[in-house]
Design a protein around this motif. Structure first.
Motif: not given
Length: 608
Positions: A502-520
């Motif tokens: 169950y932690d895998l699904g939660a980790a996927l969801s959190n990773a998607w919603a987490s602010a970790t990307l910059t445009l450039n």
């Protein structure tokens, strides 16, 4: 009698002058809507005077004129207005071309086979949220697989559309080069014809001059030019600082083909050397396009900048230096942004399904396996480091493998970049086999290389090699795992002890919603995957708005200059009709004058 007949000659000159002026006015009226036509203006001049008595202290100068003649038919142009108009035409063409390219890219981003590309991103997130609830449910797993496949196919299709549009821009560049050459050759032909007509000093080649001026105006929209006319009526043209139309002919440009990209780059054959492969490019793109430097002129230069010199990839976003080489190109930048987003999505999902650990974190495991260490020189500056040697189970010899795999081969790499599968934290499919299946796979490189030592197997991660794009998780080299498509239950969904992850699904969801990307690399504001795409659209819209504002402003300036030019060169129907009445009246007056002189002469002859 002499004076009588002399008066007839004077009347005749008036009739002929008025008739020629009427013909010129009629020609102006007939061409009032002809593009590029320059109005012709009649200038009268006195014919020779016959001197009857020289002026003295007691008498005035007495002369008998021989009438009026057409001194010149003026082909009126203002060279300063022409130069300003052509400069602004080049600038307006540059920014309007840039705006057109950004608009076309926006259309590709917003619509893909009738559906917005953003929908595939939202659908993937929805599938991740559903799987987070029941990771072991094959229906939820299959939904995630389908949405990943849809995201992959749409991303690849969009990237392919971008590449196709670059190829389309390349065709426009080739067509423009052909157009420029044709214009240059025709201008040279007109130069020669104009000199032939005007060499006697009797006639002005009006129609040919109009055509030549119109061609120069057209050329100014394609590239930066300098046109200069000498005293013999010959126009020489410099294009992008190099001789183009000269007294020997037109120095045509050619295109240099790049077999890797299929792109063509204009160059000067007469300045280049095929033997040494030295080619002088027509357009200097090493400087930013700026008004103060006069480097933002011409539609062809805009096409070259917007097309770029390669297909953008995530590696263009790796540093400020690499990004600075593509940021002026709409096509390369948006391709790199899309590829970066795709690669981030792929690596986030794969790294959660199949997590890795660094060599530093795995020292205890490697020590328990009884592996030796050795000192190597991992870089050119001589920094020493201790790395583990693993006996080469894949080799028939007794050579050693160093942990870390690049280009599909095990080799010496810096220890901080080497990784192995973290078996305690990874997730398993229903068969509980190692290594677990990654969701996205590279076409030519497996995720892991198995290396055995001390009766145990470790899985060395085949890292992405910066110098070999085939090892990247990026568009064009990545596909959905075939094994998972055949049997969805092999998708990692269980922990090592067999419990549902169950932690895998939660980790996927959190990773998607987490602010970790910059445009450039220049962007300092991190964001999540969904907002990343929105930032792409906003950045593109901002660039498009800048180009649009610049082109609109330049269009207004260009229109103002054209109005000023028309005041000099344009035909006013009201003014020409006024001239028509004036010259008709002059013709009638000359006709009456001749009638009177004729009657008077006839009376005098009759009296004799």
């Amino acid at each position: 009698m002499a004076n009588g007949f002399g008066s007839l000659y004077i009347g005749q000159s008036g009739l002929m002058g008025a008739q020629n002026a009427l013909n010129t006015t009629a020609n102006n009226l007939a061409n009032v809507n002809t593009t590029g036509y320059v109005r012709q203006q009649v200038r009268f001049a006195d014919q020779e005077y016959a001197t009857l008595k020289i002026a003295s202290s007691t008498t005035n100068l007495q002369q008998a004129g021989l009438g009026v003649s057409i001194g010149d038919v003026v082909h009126a142009r203002d060279i300063f207005l022409d130069k300003a108009f052509r400069l602004e035409t080049g600038r307006e063409s540059f920014y309007s071309t840039c705006y057109e390219v950004t608009t076309q890219v926006e259309d590709l981003l917003q619509e893909l086979d009738g559906e917005q590309f953003a929908n595939s991103i939202k659908d993937l997130y929805t599938a991740i949220e559903e799987m987070a609830k029941e990771p072991e449910d094959s229906t939820k797993q299959n939904l995630l697989l389908q949405k990943c496949e849809l995201f992959l196919s749409r991303s690849a299709s969009l990237y392919s559309d971008f590449k196709s549009h670059q190829s389309n821009l390349n065709e426009q560049i080739k067509d423009s080069v052909d157009t420029i050459n044709k214009i240059g050759n025709r201008i040279y032909e007109l130069n020669v014809a104009i000199q032939r007509v005007e060499s006697a000093g009797v006639e002005t080649a009006m129609t040919m001059r109009d055509e030549r001026d119109q061609l120069i105006d057209q050329l100014s929209g394609l590239a930066k030019i300098e046109a200069t006319e000498d005293q013999f009526g010959f126009v020489t043209i410099e294009l992008e600082g190099a001789e183009f139309v000269i007294d020997r002919g037109c120095m045509n440009m050619n295109v240099l083909y790049d077999s890797d990209t299929g792109f063509d780059t204009p160059y000067w054959p007469h300045l280049s050397n095929d033997d040494t492969k030295t080619y002088i490019e027509v357009f200097n793109l090493t400087y930013d396009a700026k008004t103060e430097n006069n480097t933002d002129i011409g539609a062809v230069k805009a096409l070259l900048i917007q097309r770029g010199d390669h297909f953008g990839t995530k590696e263009d976003m790796a540093s400020l230096e690499s990004f600075s080489k593509i940021e002026s190109s709409t096509m390369m930048e948006v391709e790199a942004e899309l590829d970066q987003m795709f690669s981030k999505v792929v690596n986030v999902i794969n790294d959660l399904f199949c997590p890795n650990m660094s060599i530093d974190d795995s020292k205890a495991i490697l020590d328990d396996m009884g592996l030796a260490t050795t000192t190597v020189m991992p870089d050119e500056i001589g920094n020493q480091d201790s790395v583990y040697q693993l006996h080469g189970s894949k080799s028939e010899s007794n050579s050693y493998y160093i942990i870390g795999v690049q280009n599909g081969k095990t080799q010496i790499v810096a220890t901080e970049t080497a990784q192995i599968l973290d078996e305690d934290k990874c997730y398993y499919g229903i068969d509980h086999q190692l290594p677990p299946r990654e969701l996205f796979v590279r076409n030519s490189v497996d995720r892991y290389t198995q290396v055995q030592a001390g009766g145990r197997t470790v899985y060395v991660y085949n890292a992405e090699d910066v110098e070999n794009s085939n090892t990247w998780y990026h568009l064009g080299t990545t596909r959905i795992n075939d094994e998972l498509q055949k049997q969805i239950t092999l998708m990692p969904a269980y922990q090592k002890d067999g419990d549902v992850a169950y932690d895998l699904g939660a980790a996927l969801s959190n990773a998607w919603a987490s602010a970790t990307l910059t445009l450039n690399p220049m962007d300092k504001n991190v964001t999540n995957f969904e907002n990343y795409y929105n930032k792409m659209i906003n950045k593109l819209a901002t660039d498009g708005n800048i180009y649009f504002s610049a082109s609109e402003t330049l269009q207004a300036t260009k229109a103002s200059l054209e109005n000023s030019r028309q005041q000099v060169t344009g035909v006013s129907s009201d003014e020409e009709l006024t001239n028509m009445v004036k010259f008709q009246s002059a013709y009638n007056a000359s006709s009456r004058f001749m009638t009177v002189i004729s009657q008077m002469t006839e009376t005098i002859v009759g009296l004799i």
